[in-house]
Design a protein around this motif. Structure first.
Motif: not given
Length: 301
Positions: A14-20, A158-165
């Motif tokens: 189940l995926a949504i957003g940059l993190k998905g 930037e925080a989302i990108e870090l968390v997405s990693e």
């Protein structure tokens, strides 16, 4: 050709957003065979929910996908259901395992918008938790965590990108463990350390000028793109504070919060509950850039 995975090995994402999207891109080609399909979520509360990018990725890699409203078949045919950035309740059967990715270091910041809340509060460390789903949200046993140290100022993107990693790293490890049939090791959370982050709505985008300039600056950065931006009222117009910086503090005898104390050219320095904030860029509620008023005496509400 890779052998077909049995039903017990299948994973529905189940995926949504940059993190998905980042998690999908982190799938080792050798693990594609255990992916049953992807349920794609959408979120009107952000500028870009990456739903189109997720669908394009699935098409390019031969992965089945569906929308949230037509996902029953994908959900019922997998042993594992993995929720990434998911905002909705998920029901699974007794012979299924729900695995949730949550963007905080649990047990702190259970609940909604944990990353935004952590940034507003000035946390020095952010991260991701992979955990078992439970009847009470975000209280399941922890499988793994990923931590990132941060410095301020930092914007939410930037925080989302870090968390997405972190999401991608933990997700890759999870698929490897599922494919290897190693079993998922997990530990109980420490309830004495638990905190909660409450859901946010349109009212929560408004700046509270009674707060300190440091906290307001963090708030502006935390609810900016891809969210809708920090809101204030100038005259009779709702505006977005796009860019700001903490200004040199001065003692103000009659502290009228929201009032302009100084101007640097057209850029106003505003009185906060504690400290001063220089506003560098504003926009209308539609996101289009605005000029600052020419007069000196005005206040932000």
């Amino acid at each position: 050709m890779q052998p077909q995975a049995t039903l017990q090995e299948k994973v529905t994402i189940l995926a949504i957003g940059l993190k998905g999207l980042m998690c999908l891109k982190a799938i080792d080609p050798n693990n594609l065979g255990i992916i049953n399909g992807v349920v794609v979520g959408s979120d009107k509360g952000v500028v870009n929910d990456y739903s189109r990018e997720i669908q394009v990725y699935c098409e390019a890699n031969g992965l089945r996908f569906s929308t949230r409203t037509s996902s029953q078949q994908l959900l019922e045919s997998s042993r594992y259901v993995v929720a990434i950035g998911w905002r909705w309740m998920v029901k699974v059967s007794d012979n299924q395992e729900l695995i949730v990715f949550h963007d905080s270091l649990l047990p702190k910041y259970r609940g909604f918008n944990p990353l935004v809340s952590a940034l507003i509060n000035g946390e020095k460390e952010i991260g991701v938790t992979c955990l078992l789903g439970s009847d009470d949200y975000d209280r399941g046993e922890i499988i793994s965590q990923y931590r990132s140290r941060i410095d301020y100022p930092i914007k939410i993107q930037e925080a989302i990108e870090l968390v997405s990693e972190g999401y991608a790293s933990l997700f890759s490890d999870l698929l490897n463990a599922i494919k290897a049939a190693q079993g998922l090791h997990h530990l109980k959370q420490n309830e004495e350390e638990a905190t909660y982050s409450v859901w946010r709505d349109e009212e929560d985008y408004r700046i509270c000028w009674q707060e300190s300039s440091d906290k307001i600056k963090r708030f502006i950065d935390a609810v900016g793109y891809p969210y809708k931006g920090a809101r204030a009222t100038l005259g009779d117009q709702e505006i977005i504070i796009v860019e700001a910086e903490v200004a040199q503090p001065y003692f103000v005898e009659n502290r009228g919060v929201g009032k302009v104390l100084f101007k640097d050219g057209e850029l106003p320095t505003v009185i906060c509950g504690e400290g001063l904030l220089k506003i560098n860029k504003i926009a209308g509620a539609d996101g289009q850039p605005l000029s600052f008023p020419k007069n000196f005496r005005y206040r932000f509400k």
